[in-house]
Design a protein around this motif. Structure first.
Motif, PDB file in Angstrom:
ATOM      1  N   ARG A   4       0.870  -1.185   0.000  1.00 18.37           N
ATOM      2  CA  ARG A   4       0.000   0.000   0.000  1.00 18.37           C
ATOM      3  C   ARG A   4       0.905   1.233   0.000  1.00 18.37           C
ATOM      4  O   ARG A   4       1.690   1.427   0.925  1.00 18.37           O
TER       5      ARG A   4
ATOM      6  N   VAL B 242      -9.106  11.318   6.841  1.00 12.35           N
ATOM      7  CA  VAL B 242      -8.794  10.523   8.029  1.00 12.35           C
ATOM      8  C   VAL B 242     -10.088   9.957   8.602  1.00 12.35           C
ATOM      9  O   VAL B 242     -11.186  10.362   8.236  1.00 12.35           O
TER      10      VAL B 242
ATOM     11  N   SER C 169      -1.228   7.434   9.054  1.00  9.58           N
ATOM     12  CA  SER C 169      -0.176   6.415   9.092  1.00  9.58           C
ATOM     13  C   SER C 169      -0.723   5.022   8.800  1.00  9.58           C
ATOM     14  O   SER C 169       0.024   4.142   8.348  1.00  9.58           O
ATOM     15  N   ASN C 170      -1.992   4.803   9.047  1.00 15.19           N
ATOM     16  CA  ASN C 170      -2.604   3.501   8.806  1.00 15.19           C
ATOM     17  C   ASN C 170      -2.942   3.245   7.342  1.00 15.19           C
ATOM     18  O   ASN C 170      -3.430   2.169   6.993  1.00 15.19           O
ATOM     19  N   LEU C 171      -2.667   4.218   6.477  1.00 11.37           N
ATOM     20  CA  LEU C 171      -3.103   4.108   5.079  1.00 11.37           C
ATOM     21  C   LEU C 171      -2.049   3.532   4.147  1.00 11.37           C
ATOM     22  O   LEU C 171      -2.344   3.297   2.971  1.00 11.37           O
TER      23      LEU C 171
ATOM     24  N   ASN D 124      -2.079   9.158  13.399  1.00 12.99           N
ATOM     25  CA  ASN D 124      -2.275   7.707  13.403  1.00 12.99           C
ATOM     26  C   ASN D 124      -3.149   7.252  12.243  1.00 12.99           C
ATOM     27  O   ASN D 124      -2.882   6.214  11.612  1.00 12.99           O
ATOM     28  N   SER D 125      -4.193   8.029  11.952  1.00 14.03           N
ATOM     29  CA  SER D 125      -5.097   7.637  10.879  1.00 14.03           C
ATOM     30  C   SER D 125      -4.398   7.675   9.524  1.00 14.03           C
ATOM     31  O   SER D 125      -4.510   6.741   8.729  1.00 14.03           O
TER      32      SER D 125
ATOM     33  N   CYS E 129      -9.617   2.399   2.263  1.00 16.18           N
ATOM     34  CA  CYS E 129      -8.251   2.341   1.733  1.00 16.18           C
ATOM     35  C   CYS E 129      -7.618   0.967   1.949  1.00 16.18           C
ATOM     36  O   CYS E 129      -6.888   0.462   1.088  1.00 16.18           O
ATOM     37  N   ASN E 130      -7.906   0.351   3.076  1.00 11.35           N
ATOM     38  CA  ASN E 130      -7.313  -0.953   3.360  1.00 11.35           C
ATOM     39  C   ASN E 130      -7.989  -2.087   2.600  1.00 11.35           C
ATOM     40  O   ASN E 130      -7.446  -3.184   2.508  1.00 11.35           O
TER      41      ASN E 130
ATOM     42  N   GLU F 271      -9.974   4.750   6.516  1.00 13.94           N
ATOM     43  CA  GLU F 271      -9.038   3.643   6.721  1.00 13.94           C
ATOM     44  C   GLU F 271      -9.611   2.333   6.196  1.00 13.94           C
ATOM     45  O   GLU F 271      -8.915   1.544   5.549  1.00 13.94           O
ATOM     46  N   ARG F 272     -10.893   2.117   6.451  1.00 19.19           N
ATOM     47  CA  ARG F 272     -11.529   0.871   6.011  1.00 19.19           C
ATOM     48  C   ARG F 272     -11.515   0.756   4.488  1.00 19.19           C
ATOM     49  O   ARG F 272     -11.139  -0.291   3.934  1.00 19.19           O
TER      50      ARG F 272
ATOM     51  N   TYR G  14     -12.233   6.359  10.545  1.00 20.04           N
ATOM     52  CA  TYR G  14     -12.489   4.930  10.391  1.00 20.04           C
ATOM     53  C   TYR G  14     -12.899   4.564   8.968  1.00 20.04           C
ATOM     54  O   TYR G  14     -12.382   3.597   8.378  1.00 20.04           O
TER      55      TYR G  14
END
Length: 417
Positions: free
Chosen positions: A18, A100, A154-156, A151-152, A108-109, A105-106, A102
């Motif tokens: 990713r 940013v 960074s989770n991407l 954090n959000s 994108c993941n 993130e959902r 939830y």
């Protein structure tokens, strides 16, 4: 500048990874959301295409647009840019109305098979420029939302890519604070750093710089720093009239002037003398009674100065001849800043002559670099993009860093082993 010691995207494996790319899509749009200049979007395509070719799992693009004040503004949405990317890449670009949280993130993941996602304007959240605001006002504090924002984002991604050279002098949160372990330069940033490092570190001599522009103070620090690098410095634009008045007491009419710059002018003269740099200014200039297409136009020179009620708007024909000779003698050329109010045809000849001289010198083998929004716009106007070695996305602030490794947006990238 010193050779960049940071990893680039070609130094890492993006296969099934990713990839989160910080781009600069801070572009002009009209009130209907129509894009007026897509050059920064086009400049970002090679890195995106590289990720697609090397089978990245997903590509998430993040950027800001203008200054929305930390809250959503519909007219500053990145939505129209997603449509333009779709057109340029011939691939569906998913646009998310936030950057940013939830849901972001959902989605994108879940992306796969080279999906490309563009997130909404980063500056819809005040956390994006919180570091900058805190530096200006120590009473501004980091808070829990700042941590959540970091954090959000960074989770991407598994790999973070900085491909925004034009912003790398700024301390944006998305450029400095993400907790992604692998951080690399994109192809655009890498090319910028390589070309500029080559130009400023070990230039072929003579090295000529041409600095102009309409803003008096924008390029002052750049001029001062360049004096340690160049052999000859040509100063045009509005700042040239300030030098003329301070050094020779030449009348400059209604041309812009700021008494604060007197010390700067004297400092430039002293430093130029120390480093044996030859300074050149216009000796004649085009003048007008107002900045308008329906103005009266005249020409004057150092002997007569600019009369009261008139403004210096461009350099004159004798100056063009002198500058052409200097530029043709150069082996390395750096140009930032137009010669006058070039967007009005009556005041465009000086800038056009600079482009023609630099193009001719380049054809004869000189290495040429041009930068700055107005400069790039003028080059495009005269269709000279292929006649100059490198047209940079950088600005005066990025070039003030004589060591590319000290740019804030570069310092945080992963080091080469």
């Amino acid at each position: 500048m010193k050779c960049c010691k940071k990893l680039s995207i070609k130094d890492v494996d993006v296969l099934n990874k990713r990839v989160l790319i910080r781009v600069d899509y801070n572009i002009p749009m009209d009130i209907q959301g129509c894009i007026l200049d897509n050059s920064l979007i086009i400049a970002s395509l090679p890195t995106i295409q590289y990720c697609l070719k090397n089978k990245a799992k997903s590509i998430v693009l993040i950027s800001h647009l203008d200054e929305p004040g930390g809250k959503p503004q519909q007219n500053l949405s990145l939505g129209p840019i997603a449509n333009e990317l779709n057109r340029l890449l011939g691939k569906t670009i998913q646009f998310l109305p936030n950057c940013v949280g939830y849901d972001v993130e959902r989605i994108c993941n879940m992306a796969k098979d080279g999906d490309i996602i563009l997130l909404e304007n980063l500056k819809f959240h005040p956390e994006e420029d919180l570091i900058i605001r805190r530096r200006m006002n120590p009473k501004v504090h980091y808070n829990e939302n700042f941590k959540k924002y970091i954090n959000s984002l960074s989770n991407l991604g598994d790999i973070y890519v900085n491909d925004a050279y034009s912003l790398s002098h700024l301390e944006y949160t998305s450029m400095l604070k993400l907790k992604i372990p692998i951080k690399v330069s994109g192809l655009l940033l890498k090319r910028e750093l390589d070309v500029i490092s080559l130009t400023l570190d070990n230039p072929k001599l003579p090295f000529v710089a041409i600095i102009g522009g309409l803003d008096l103070k924008e390029n002052c620090d750049l001029i001062y720093n360049l004096l340690e690098k160049v052999n000859m410095l040509i100063i045009v634009g509005n700042l040239a009239f300030v030098f003329k008045h301070v050094l020779n007491n030449i009348k400059i009419g209604m041309s812009e002037y700021d008494e604060v710059l007197v010390n700067f002018v004297n400092g430039v003269i002293e430093k130029a003398r120390k480093y044996k740099v030859e300074l050149f200014f216009p000796i004649d200039y085009i003048i007008a009674n107002k900045i308008s297409k329906d103005c009266k136009v005249g020409i004057t020179n150092d002997n007569h100065g600019i009369p009261d009620g008139w403004i210096g708007v461009d350099i004159g024909p004798k100056s063009n001849v002198i500058f052409n000779k200097i530029i043709l003698s150069a082996k390395t050329i750096f140009w930032m800043g137009v010669a006058g109010y070039h967007e009005i045809d009556k005041f465009s000849k000086g800038t056009r002559h600079l482009i023609e001289s630099i193009s001719e010198s380049t054809l004869q083998g000189a290495i040429s670099v041009a930068a700055g929004k107005d400069t790039v716009k003028a080059i495009a106007k005269y269709k000279a993009q292929n006649k100059i070695c490198h047209i940079s996305t950088g600005n005066s602030k990025t070039f003030e860093f004589m060591d590319c490794n000290m740019l804030p947006g570069v310092t945080t990238l992963s080091n080469k082993i």
